[in-house]
Write a protein that holds these residues in place. Structure first.
Motif, PDB file in Angstrom:
ATOM      1  N   SER A  11       0.831  -1.212   0.000  1.00  0.00           N
ATOM      2  CA  SER A  11       0.000   0.000   0.000  1.00  0.00           C
ATOM      3  C   SER A  11       0.860   1.255   0.000  1.00  0.00           C
ATOM      4  CB  SER A  11      -0.941  -0.005   1.212  1.00  0.00           C
ATOM      5  OG  SER A  11      -0.214  -0.089   2.424  1.00  0.00           O
ATOM      6  N   THR A  14       2.119   1.817  -3.469  1.00  0.00           N
ATOM      7  CA  THR A  14       1.032   2.340  -4.307  1.00  0.00           C
ATOM      8  C   THR A  14       0.854   3.836  -4.084  1.00  0.00           C
ATOM      9  OG1 THR A  14      -0.119   0.209  -4.282  1.00  0.00           O
ATOM     10  CG2 THR A  14      -1.423   2.157  -4.847  1.00  0.00           C
ATOM     11  N   THR A  47      -2.540  -1.107 -12.224  1.00  0.00           N
ATOM     12  CA  THR A  47      -3.642  -1.274 -11.265  1.00  0.00           C
ATOM     13  C   THR A  47      -4.407   0.029 -11.070  1.00  0.00           C
ATOM     14  OG1 THR A  47      -2.416  -2.997 -10.084  1.00  0.00           O
ATOM     15  CG2 THR A  47      -4.214  -1.903  -8.890  1.00  0.00           C
ATOM     16  N   LEU A  48      -3.677   1.140 -10.975  1.00  0.00           N
ATOM     17  CA  LEU A  48      -4.322   2.443 -10.774  1.00  0.00           C
ATOM     18  C   LEU A  48      -5.136   2.854 -12.001  1.00  0.00           C
ATOM     19  CD1 LEU A  48      -1.387   4.347  -9.015  1.00  0.00           C
ATOM     20  CD2 LEU A  48      -3.548   3.627  -7.974  1.00  0.00           C
ATOM     21  N   ALA A  50      -6.516   0.718 -14.151  1.00  0.00           N
ATOM     22  CA  ALA A  50      -7.672  -0.190 -14.199  1.00  0.00           C
ATOM     23  C   ALA A  50      -8.761   0.224 -13.221  1.00  0.00           C
ATOM     24  CB  ALA A  50      -7.209  -1.617 -13.906  1.00  0.00           C
ATOM     25  N   SER A  51      -8.356   0.853 -12.117  1.00  0.00           N
ATOM     26  CA  SER A  51      -9.333   1.279 -11.112  1.00  0.00           C
ATOM     27  C   SER A  51      -9.789   2.719 -11.307  1.00  0.00           C
ATOM     28  CB  SER A  51      -8.737   1.113  -9.712  1.00  0.00           C
ATOM     29  OG  SER A  51      -7.581   1.923  -9.564  1.00  0.00           O
ATOM     30  N   ASP A  52      -9.354   3.355 -12.394  1.00  0.00           N
ATOM     31  CA  ASP A  52      -9.747   4.729 -12.756  1.00  0.00           C
ATOM     32  C   ASP A  52      -9.158   5.805 -11.846  1.00  0.00           C
ATOM     33  OD1 ASP A  52     -11.154   4.258 -15.065  1.00  0.00           O
ATOM     34  OD2 ASP A  52     -13.104   4.131 -14.084  1.00  0.00           O
ATOM     35  N   PHE A  53      -8.197   5.448 -10.990  1.00  0.00           N
ATOM     36  CA  PHE A  53      -7.551   6.472 -10.168  1.00  0.00           C
ATOM     37  C   PHE A  53      -6.540   7.265 -10.983  1.00  0.00           C
ATOM     38  CE2 PHE A  53      -9.452   4.179  -6.713  1.00  0.00           C
ATOM     39  CZ  PHE A  53      -9.633   5.134  -5.738  1.00  0.00           C
ATOM     40  N   GLY A  67     -11.963   8.305 -11.261  1.00  0.00           N
ATOM     41  CA  GLY A  67     -12.214   7.782  -9.917  1.00  0.00           C
ATOM     42  C   GLY A  67     -11.598   8.652  -8.847  1.00  0.00           C
TER      43      GLY A  67
END
Length: 251
Positions: A11, A14, A47-48, A50-53, A67
């Motif tokens: 985390s 990230t 990953t970010l 894909a999660s729209d962040f 996101g």
């Protein structure tokens, strides 16, 4: 000894990559800013995205994604400066034993949001929810010092610079000179300009965009703090305002 970055949790890594991606658009710059391996950064960015962040890619560059923007909007909508500032104000009152105000600037006034009284037997006439002209208050001048000269002139033309006491600045050139002094020193004063016998030292509070939208003042009476002696609390006012600004997300 292993690099400290190797000891970070998933985390934490990230968050490092997310922070770097919001400050830099190029992949190589994100890698450098995060201090992580290219493969790690590439995986986390995937990953970010894909999660729209985060939006974008290595060719077009990276930017904040929908996101994250939605989350930021909800966070900003929930911000209550009175809750954020109150513990700092309480601490400041105990430190200086003067009345502390926090106010919000409108297009022509400073509206009091917080008033925390000292242990002294006297009280200020200010009231939470009431507004005072910007040009004659310490908090107002702290805000106006961040404005361009054209905006100051527009205010003077629209609402005037009315005198509230014999010491109120009512001339535009004199006001501009005073605001330049505020910018140079980092704080503003009100030495009987808004109310006879009342003095204060003030500093501006910045929001998440860096704009000066609020002010904080340390206020007293001239009998207790004659002349410019209220300026002894200038550093305390600036430090408290800076702390509130930081908690509001100011850059």
């Amino acid at each position: 000894m292993a690099d400290t970055k190797d000891a970070l949790s998933a985390s934490e890594k990230t968050l490092h990559v997310l922070t770097a991606a919001l400050e830099h658009s190029r992949f190589t710059d994100i890698v450098a800013a995060s201090g992580l391996a290219k493969a790690t950064v590439h995986r986390i960015l995937g990953t970010l995205v894909a999660s729209d962040f985060i939006a974008g890619d290595g060719e077009r560059g990276y930017r904040a994604g929908p996101g994250l923007m939605s989350l930021a909007g909800r966070a900003l909508a929930s911000v209550d400066i009175t809750q954020i500032a109150r513990p700092i104000v309480d601490r400041l009152v105990a430190e200086v034993d003067c009345t502390i105000h926090v106010g919000m600037a409108t297009d022509s006034e400073i509206v009091y949001l917080i008033r925390r009284d000292a242990s002294k037997p006297y009280q200020m006439k200010s009231r939470v929810g009431h507004g005072m002209p910007l040009h004659c208050t310490g908090m107002g001048k702290a805000v106006m010092a961040s404005w361009p000269a054209s905006r100051v002139a527009e205010l003077a033309s629209r609402v005037g610079l009315p005198a509230r006491t014999p010491d109120t600045i009512t001339d535009l050139d004199a006001l501009n000179a005073e605001l330049e002094r505020v910018r140079a020193r980092g704080f503003a004063t009100d030495l009987g300009e808004n109310e006879i016998g009342t003095v204060c030292v003030s500093a501006g509070i910045r929001d998440h965009t860096g704009a000066v939208t609020h002010g904080l003042s340390i206020s007293s009476i001239a009998l207790e703090h004659p002349g410019t002696s209220i300026e002894q609390y200038a550093d305390a006012a600036m430090d408290a305002a800076a702390e509130i600004s930081r908690l509001l997300g100011a850059p």
